[in-house]
Design a protein around this motif. Sequence first.
Motif, mmCIF file in Angstrom:
data_model
loop_
_atom_site.group_PDB
_atom_site.id
_atom_site.type_symbol
_atom_site.label_atom_id
_atom_site.label_comp_id
_atom_site.label_asym_id
_atom_site.label_seq_id
_atom_site.Cartn_x
_atom_site.Cartn_y
_atom_site.Cartn_z
ATOM 1 N N PRO A 3 -4.423 -56.374 67.537
ATOM 2 C CA PRO A 3 -4.687 -55.678 68.799
ATOM 3 C C PRO A 3 -5.496 -56.614 69.693
ATOM 4 C CG PRO A 3 -6.181 -54.883 67.108
ATOM 5 C CD PRO A 3 -5.339 -55.947 66.469
ATOM 6 N N GLU A 4 -5.411 -56.425 71.008
ATOM 7 C CA GLU A 4 -6.233 -57.249 71.903
ATOM 8 C C GLU A 4 -7.535 -56.523 72.237
ATOM 9 O OE1 GLU A 4 -2.835 -60.047 73.927
ATOM 10 O OE2 GLU A 4 -3.609 -58.401 75.105
ATOM 11 N N LEU A 5 -7.420 -55.446 72.988
ATOM 12 C CA LEU A 5 -8.623 -54.711 73.390
ATOM 13 C C LEU A 5 -8.554 -53.305 72.790
ATOM 14 C CD1 LEU A 5 -11.161 -54.916 75.121
ATOM 15 C CD2 LEU A 5 -9.837 -54.010 77.026
ATOM 16 N N THR A 12 -11.784 -47.975 63.262
ATOM 17 C CA THR A 12 -10.353 -48.029 62.929
ATOM 18 C C THR A 12 -10.138 -47.608 61.477
ATOM 19 O OG1 THR A 12 -10.227 -49.949 64.390
ATOM 20 C CG2 THR A 12 -8.295 -49.495 63.033
ATOM 21 N N GLY A 13 -11.029 -48.080 60.603
ATOM 22 C CA GLY A 13 -10.886 -47.779 59.178
ATOM 23 C C GLY A 13 -10.866 -46.284 58.904
ATOM 24 N N MET A 66 -6.704 -56.401 59.610
ATOM 25 C CA MET A 66 -6.921 -56.104 61.019
ATOM 26 C C MET A 66 -7.444 -57.385 61.646
ATOM 27 S SD MET A 66 -8.475 -53.029 62.858
ATOM 28 C CE MET A 66 -8.722 -52.999 64.607
ATOM 29 N N VAL A 91 -19.533 -54.594 49.746
ATOM 30 C CA VAL A 91 -18.371 -55.282 49.175
ATOM 31 C C VAL A 91 -18.638 -56.776 48.958
ATOM 32 C CG1 VAL A 91 -17.205 -55.619 51.415
ATOM 33 C CG2 VAL A 91 -15.853 -55.502 49.338
ATOM 34 N N GLY A 101 -15.326 -55.328 60.110
ATOM 35 C CA GLY A 101 -15.747 -55.969 61.354
ATOM 36 C C GLY A 101 -17.255 -56.090 61.337
ATOM 37 N N HIS A 102 -17.771 -57.052 62.068
ATOM 38 C CA HIS A 102 -19.207 -57.324 62.011
ATOM 39 C C HIS A 102 -20.010 -56.275 62.758
ATOM 40 C CE1 HIS A 102 -18.952 -61.516 60.412
ATOM 41 N NE2 HIS A 102 -17.697 -61.257 60.704
ATOM 42 N N SER A 117 -22.149 -46.982 53.479
ATOM 43 C CA SER A 117 -22.831 -45.748 53.905
ATOM 44 C C SER A 117 -21.860 -44.564 53.850
ATOM 45 C CB SER A 117 -23.319 -45.908 55.352
ATOM 46 O OG SER A 117 -23.911 -47.174 55.541
ATOM 47 N N CYS A 165 -10.161 -53.419 57.358
ATOM 48 C CA CYS A 165 -10.531 -53.063 58.741
ATOM 49 C C CYS A 165 -11.998 -53.447 58.953
ATOM 50 C CB CYS A 165 -10.360 -51.566 58.992
ATOM 51 S SG CYS A 165 -8.660 -51.017 58.940
ATOM 52 N N THR A 168 -15.497 -46.783 56.876
ATOM 53 C CA THR A 168 -16.408 -46.022 57.751
ATOM 54 C C THR A 168 -16.359 -46.536 59.189
ATOM 55 O OG1 THR A 168 -18.151 -47.530 57.048
ATOM 56 C CG2 THR A 168 -18.103 -45.368 55.973
HETATM 57 N N1 LIG Z 1 -13.342 -54.634 69.758
HETATM 58 C C1 LIG Z 1 -12.130 -55.048 70.048
HETATM 59 O O1 LIG Z 1 -11.623 -54.897 71.175
HETATM 60 C C2 LIG Z 1 -11.311 -55.728 68.966
HETATM 61 C C3 LIG Z 1 -10.055 -56.201 69.277
HETATM 62 C C4 LIG Z 1 -9.270 -56.744 68.283
HETATM 63 C C5 LIG Z 1 -9.755 -56.832 66.979
HETATM 64 N N2 LIG Z 1 -11.010 -56.398 66.675
HETATM 65 C C6 LIG Z 1 -11.469 -56.504 65.279
HETATM 66 O O2 LIG Z 1 -11.125 -55.311 64.599
HETATM 67 C C7 LIG Z 1 -11.957 -55.128 63.461
HETATM 68 C C8 LIG Z 1 -12.361 -53.673 63.297
HETATM 69 O O3 LIG Z 1 -12.806 -53.114 64.516
HETATM 70 P P1 LIG Z 1 -13.546 -51.680 64.533
HETATM 71 O O4 LIG Z 1 -13.947 -51.434 65.942
HETATM 72 O O5 LIG Z 1 -12.732 -50.659 63.818
HETATM 73 O O6 LIG Z 1 -14.831 -52.034 63.628
HETATM 74 P P2 LIG Z 1 -16.148 -51.190 63.327
HETATM 75 O O7 LIG Z 1 -16.048 -49.794 63.824
HETATM 76 O O8 LIG Z 1 -17.309 -51.999 63.757
HETATM 77 O O9 LIG Z 1 -16.123 -51.120 61.705
HETATM 78 C C9 LIG Z 1 -16.498 -52.193 60.948
HETATM 79 C C10 LIG Z 1 -16.481 -51.812 59.472
HETATM 80 O O10 LIG Z 1 -16.934 -52.956 58.727
HETATM 81 C C11 LIG Z 1 -18.004 -52.555 57.886
HETATM 82 N N3 LIG Z 1 -18.987 -53.627 57.704
HETATM 83 C C12 LIG Z 1 -19.669 -54.303 58.664
HETATM 84 N N4 LIG Z 1 -20.484 -55.217 58.114
HETATM 85 C C13 LIG Z 1 -20.326 -55.106 56.760
HETATM 86 C C14 LIG Z 1 -20.894 -55.763 55.642
HETATM 87 N N5 LIG Z 1 -21.788 -56.737 55.787
HETATM 88 N N6 LIG Z 1 -20.511 -55.394 54.405
HETATM 89 C C15 LIG Z 1 -19.594 -54.418 54.240
HETATM 90 N N7 LIG Z 1 -19.002 -53.747 55.251
HETATM 91 C C16 LIG Z 1 -19.371 -54.078 56.500
HETATM 92 C C17 LIG Z 1 -18.657 -51.385 58.587
HETATM 93 O O11 LIG Z 1 -19.397 -50.642 57.643
HETATM 94 P P3 LIG Z 1 -20.650 -49.710 58.064
HETATM 95 O O12 LIG Z 1 -20.030 -48.442 58.602
HETATM 96 O O13 LIG Z 1 -21.390 -49.527 56.811
HETATM 97 O O14 LIG Z 1 -21.419 -50.463 59.132
HETATM 98 C C18 LIG Z 1 -17.417 -50.659 59.128
HETATM 99 O O15 LIG Z 1 -16.840 -49.869 58.116
HETATM 100 C C19 LIG Z 1 -13.095 -56.128 63.656
HETATM 101 O O16 LIG Z 1 -12.897 -57.226 62.778
HETATM 102 C C20 LIG Z 1 -12.944 -56.607 65.083
HETATM 103 O O17 LIG Z 1 -13.373 -57.948 65.223
HETATM 104 C C21 LIG Z 1 -11.794 -55.836 67.645
#
Ligand SMILES: NC(=O)c1ccc[n+]([C@@H]2O[C@H](COP(=O)([O-])OP(=O)(O)OC[C@H]3O[C@@H](n4cnc5c(N)ncnc54)[C@H](OP(=O)(O)O)[C@@H]3O)[C@@H](O)[C@H]2O)c1
Length: 239
Positions: free
Chosen positions: A177-179, A12-13, A117, A54, A77-78, A33, A75, A9
Motif C-alpha cells: 500500500p502507499e498511503l 491493519t493486523g 505488509m 516476538v 510496524g514500528h 499487549s 503486519c 494488535t
Molecule cells: N502509514 C502508512 O501510510 C503506511 C503505508 C504503507 C506501509 N506501511 C507499513 O505498514 C505496516 C503496518 O502499518 P499499521 O499502521 O497497521 O501499523 P501499526 O498500527 O503501527 O501496528 C504495528 C504493529 O506492530 C507491533 N509492534 C511494534 N513494535 C513492536 C515490537 N518491538 N515488537 C513486537 N511488536 C511490535 C505493534 O504492537 P503493539 O500493539 O504492541 O504496539 C502493532 O501490533 C508498517 O510496517 C508500516 O511501515 C505504512
Amino acid sequence: MVVLVLGGTGKTGLHLVQQLLARNVKVRTIVRSPEKLPIEVARHSELAVTTAKVLEMSDEALVEQLKDCTAVVSCLGHEGTYQGMCGKASRFLVYDVLRRVCRGIGELQSPAKVILMSTGLYTNPDNDEDVKIRNTCGQRALLCMLSTCLPPHNDNMRAAEFLRTELKGMEWCAVRPELLIDGEVSQYELRDSLVCSIFSAGQTSRANVAHFMCELVQNPSAWQKWRGRFPVIYNAAVS
Ligand SMILES: NC(=O)c1ccc[n+]([C@@H]2O[C@H](COP(=O)([O-])OP(=O)(O)OC[C@H]3O[C@@H](n4cnc5c(N)ncnc54)[C@H](OP(=O)(O)O)[C@@H]3O)[C@@H](O)[C@H]2O)c1
C-alpha cells in the motif's frame, strides 16, 4: 487452515485477525499487549493469543508457533517513539522477525506461505515500471533522505529485499500500500507495479489491505497470480 498473524494488535493486523476469524480461519497471534484486542476478538474460540515480544522469543518458541501454519502474515510496524524507531533492539523489527520466521519455516520444511505488509516506498528493481515511475530527482532525493533519517524505512526496504533476493524455495508475497487510511472494506485495485509518484501517493484503507491478505491466504487463484510478487493495492476511487 491456521494463520499466524504478527502485529495482530496493529491497525491493519487487527483488521486481518477479524476478517480471518469471520472467514472461519483459525488464527494465532503473538502480541505484546493482548489487552489491546477487543474483547469479542480476544475471546473468539478460533483465536490463540500468545503474549510475548516476538523479537525476544527463542527460536524454539517461534518454531512452535509456526507448526501446522498454512500462512504467516507480518503486519508489524514500528512504534512512533524514539525507542520504537531508533532503538537498537527494534531497529530491524520487520526484517529480523521475517528472517527468523522464514528460517523456522525452512527448518520445519513447511509449505507455509509468507505474506509481508510492505510499502509503496519500495521500488522493485526487477520491475521496469517501478523503476521508471520513481526515476525523478525529487523522488530519489526524498527516498535518500528517508534512508538516512528514518530507520523504519530502511527496515521495510531490507525486509522487501530479503524476499526478493534471498528467499529461495519458499512461497511469499509482499503487499505494497502507499498511503494507509482508515475505513471499511470497499472496492480496490491491484497493480503489478507502482502507478503514483511518492508526492501523489494513492490511498488504501487498512481494511482493504487485510481483505487482500485474506484472499492471498484462502483463494488459490489469488495466490497463484501474486506469489513471488509485490502487488500494489489502491482503493478503487484513487485509480
Ligand atoms: N502509514 C502508512 O501510510 C503506511 C503505508 C504503507 C506501509 N506501511 C507499513 O505498514 C505496516 C503496518 O502499518 P499499521 O499502521 O497497521 O501499523 P501499526 O498500527 O503501527 O501496528 C504495528 C504493529 O506492530 C507491533 N509492534 C511494534 N513494535 C513492536 C515490537 N518491538 N515488537 C513486537 N511488536 C511490535 C505493534 O504492537 P503493539 O500493539 O504492541 O504496539 C502493532 O501490533 C508498517 O510496517 C508500516 O511501515 C505504512
